[in-house]
Scaffold this motif. Structure first.
Motif, PDB file in Angstrom:
ATOM      1  N   ARG A  15      11.931 -10.710   7.682  1.00 41.35           N
ATOM      2  CA  ARG A  15      12.387 -10.491   9.060  1.00 41.35           C
ATOM      3  C   ARG A  15      12.340  -9.033   9.470  1.00 41.35           C
ATOM      4  NH1 ARG A  15      16.042 -14.046   7.055  1.00 41.35           N
ATOM      5  NH2 ARG A  15      17.597 -12.410   6.724  1.00 41.35           N
ATOM      6  N   ASN A  16      12.662  -8.129   8.546  1.00 41.79           N
ATOM      7  CA  ASN A  16      12.816  -6.728   8.921  1.00 41.79           C
ATOM      8  C   ASN A  16      11.624  -5.833   8.607  1.00 41.79           C
ATOM      9  OD1 ASN A  16      15.715  -6.418   9.930  1.00 41.79           O
ATOM     10  ND2 ASN A  16      15.889  -7.730   8.148  1.00 41.79           N
ATOM     11  N   PHE A  17      10.808  -6.200   7.637  1.00 36.16           N
ATOM     12  CA  PHE A  17       9.689  -5.342   7.268  1.00 36.16           C
ATOM     13  C   PHE A  17       8.324  -5.968   7.562  1.00 36.16           C
ATOM     14  CE2 PHE A  17      12.738  -3.920   3.727  1.00 36.16           C
ATOM     15  CZ  PHE A  17      13.361  -3.026   4.568  1.00 36.16           C
ATOM     16  N   MET A  18       8.270  -7.281   7.761  1.00 36.39           N
ATOM     17  CA  MET A  18       6.980  -7.957   7.909  1.00 36.39           C
ATOM     18  C   MET A  18       6.731  -8.510   9.310  1.00 36.39           C
ATOM     19  SD  MET A  18       5.708  -7.608   4.863  1.00 36.39           S
ATOM     20  CE  MET A  18       4.412  -8.799   4.646  1.00 36.39           C
ATOM     21  N   THR A  19       7.635  -8.291  10.236  1.00 36.81           N
ATOM     22  CA  THR A  19       7.414  -8.726  11.607  1.00 36.81           C
ATOM     23  C   THR A  19       7.594  -7.543  12.534  1.00 36.81           C
ATOM     24  OG1 THR A  19       9.698  -9.454  11.713  1.00 36.81           O
ATOM     25  CG2 THR A  19       8.045 -11.145  11.386  1.00 36.81           C
ATOM     26  N   PRO A  20       6.695  -7.259  13.409  1.00 37.95           N
ATOM     27  CA  PRO A  20       5.374  -7.874  13.490  1.00 37.95           C
ATOM     28  C   PRO A  20       4.553  -7.540  12.247  1.00 37.95           C
ATOM     29  CG  PRO A  20       5.458  -5.952  14.906  1.00 37.95           C
ATOM     30  CD  PRO A  20       6.841  -6.151  14.346  1.00 37.95           C
ATOM     31  N   LEU A  21       3.505  -8.284  12.058  1.00 35.08           N
ATOM     32  CA  LEU A  21       2.667  -8.140  10.873  1.00 35.08           C
ATOM     33  C   LEU A  21       2.225  -6.687  10.719  1.00 35.08           C
ATOM     34  CD1 LEU A  21       1.447  -9.883   8.651  1.00 35.08           C
ATOM     35  CD2 LEU A  21      -0.596 -10.068  10.012  1.00 35.08           C
ATOM     36  N   PRO A  22       2.568  -6.046   9.597  1.00 35.43           N
ATOM     37  CA  PRO A  22       2.217  -4.634   9.424  1.00 35.43           C
ATOM     38  C   PRO A  22       0.714  -4.441   9.252  1.00 35.43           C
ATOM     39  CG  PRO A  22       3.222  -5.479   7.428  1.00 35.43           C
ATOM     40  CD  PRO A  22       3.298  -6.577   8.446  1.00 35.43           C
ATOM     41  N   VAL A  23       0.242  -3.328   9.780  1.00 34.04           N
ATOM     42  CA  VAL A  23      -1.168  -2.957   9.648  1.00 34.04           C
ATOM     43  C   VAL A  23      -1.209  -1.613   8.930  1.00 34.04           C
ATOM     44  CG1 VAL A  23      -3.275  -2.371  10.906  1.00 34.04           C
ATOM     45  CG2 VAL A  23      -1.755  -4.160  11.777  1.00 34.04           C
ATOM     46  N   ALA A  24      -2.023  -1.525   7.897  1.00 28.22           N
ATOM     47  CA  ALA A  24      -2.141  -0.282   7.139  1.00 28.22           C
ATOM     48  C   ALA A  24      -3.588  -0.084   6.723  1.00 28.22           C
ATOM     49  CB  ALA A  24      -1.234  -0.318   5.918  1.00 28.22           C
ATOM     50  N   GLU A  25      -3.932   1.157   6.440  1.00 27.64           N
ATOM     51  CA  GLU A  25      -5.300   1.486   6.041  1.00 27.64           C
ATOM     52  C   GLU A  25      -5.618   0.976   4.642  1.00 27.64           C
ATOM     53  OE1 GLU A  25      -6.081   5.618   6.546  1.00 27.64           O
ATOM     54  OE2 GLU A  25      -5.350   5.635   8.597  1.00 27.64           O
ATOM     55  N   SER A  26      -4.599   0.869   3.793  1.00 22.85           N
ATOM     56  CA  SER A  26      -4.813   0.430   2.411  1.00 22.85           C
ATOM     57  C   SER A  26      -3.527  -0.183   1.880  1.00 22.85           C
ATOM     58  CB  SER A  26      -5.221   1.618   1.536  1.00 22.85           C
ATOM     59  OG  SER A  26      -4.148   2.532   1.442  1.00 22.85           O
ATOM     60  N   PHE A  27      -3.629  -0.828   0.719  1.00 22.22           N
ATOM     61  CA  PHE A  27      -2.439  -1.365   0.083  1.00 22.22           C
ATOM     62  C   PHE A  27      -1.498  -0.240  -0.346  1.00 22.22           C
ATOM     63  CE2 PHE A  27      -4.978  -5.279  -0.569  1.00 22.22           C
ATOM     64  CZ  PHE A  27      -4.080  -6.159   0.023  1.00 22.22           C
ATOM     65  N   GLU A  28      -2.064   0.903  -0.726  1.00 27.82           N
ATOM     66  CA  GLU A  28      -1.238   2.036  -1.108  1.00 27.82           C
ATOM     67  C   GLU A  28      -0.399   2.509   0.069  1.00 27.82           C
ATOM     68  OE1 GLU A  28      -4.569   1.909  -1.824  1.00 27.82           O
ATOM     69  OE2 GLU A  28      -4.360   1.497  -3.957  1.00 27.82           O
ATOM     70  N   ALA A  29      -1.005   2.573   1.252  1.00 28.75           N
ATOM     71  CA  ALA A  29      -0.264   2.984   2.448  1.00 28.75           C
ATOM     72  C   ALA A  29       0.798   1.956   2.810  1.00 28.75           C
ATOM     73  CB  ALA A  29      -1.232   3.182   3.619  1.00 28.75           C
ATOM     74  N   ARG A  33       4.890   2.522   2.842  1.00 27.38           N
ATOM     75  CA  ARG A  33       5.732   2.191   3.993  1.00 27.38           C
ATOM     76  C   ARG A  33       6.898   1.306   3.567  1.00 27.38           C
ATOM     77  NH1 ARG A  33       3.204  -1.010   8.897  1.00 27.38           N
ATOM     78  NH2 ARG A  33       1.805   0.742   8.832  1.00 27.38           N
ATOM     79  N   PHE A  34       6.623   0.309   2.737  1.00 25.98           N
ATOM     80  CA  PHE A  34       7.686  -0.576   2.258  1.00 25.98           C
ATOM     81  C   PHE A  34       8.690   0.186   1.396  1.00 25.98           C
ATOM     82  CE2 PHE A  34       4.762  -4.506   2.525  1.00 25.98           C
ATOM     83  CZ  PHE A  34       5.095  -4.682   3.858  1.00 25.98           C
ATOM     84  N   LEU A  35       8.196   1.053   0.533  1.00 25.08           N
ATOM     85  CA  LEU A  35       9.084   1.841  -0.314  1.00 25.08           C
ATOM     86  C   LEU A  35       9.995   2.718   0.532  1.00 25.08           C
ATOM     87  CD1 LEU A  35      10.003   2.725  -3.117  1.00 25.08           C
ATOM     88  CD2 LEU A  35       8.180   4.440  -3.064  1.00 25.08           C
ATOM     89  N   ASP A  36       9.448   3.336   1.556  1.00 22.93           N
ATOM     90  CA  ASP A  36      10.240   4.180   2.450  1.00 22.93           C
ATOM     91  C   ASP A  36      11.314   3.352   3.166  1.00 22.93           C
ATOM     92  OD1 ASP A  36      10.840   6.651   3.853  1.00 22.93           O
ATOM     93  OD2 ASP A  36       9.917   5.688   5.601  1.00 22.93           O
ATOM     94  N   ALA A  37      10.937   2.184   3.680  1.00 20.87           N
ATOM     95  CA  ALA A  37      11.890   1.331   4.383  1.00 20.87           C
ATOM     96  C   ALA A  37      12.992   0.842   3.443  1.00 20.87           C
ATOM     97  CB  ALA A  37      11.162   0.143   5.013  1.00 20.87           C
TER      98      ALA A  37
END
Length: 72
Positions: A15-29, A33-37
């Protein structure tokens, strides 16, 4: 960790990290982002409510003196 708790945490992350669907340049990015959140969320939980001292020392909840809540 119980099954119910792990399901609750997975739901929270969705609910809090995956909506709306995240867009990133790579899995590392995306992982960064998830680690920061998650780190920000953990810090917020560990600190507790902002008014924790007032609630404890005033005898009320959230800065409201004990017994005054019924008069609101």
């Amino acid at each position: 960790m119980t099954r119910a708790r792990s399901r609750g945490l997975v739901g929270y992350v969705r609910r809090n990290f995956m909506t709306p669907l995240p867009v990133a340049e790579s899995f590392e990015a995306l992982n960064a982002r998830f680690l920061d959140a998650c780190t920000k969320r953990r810090r917020a939980i560990l600190r507790g409510p902002v008014d924790a001292d007032r609630r404890t020392h005033a005898g009320g909840y959230g800065g409201i003196p004990a017994g005054a809540a019924g008069s609101l």
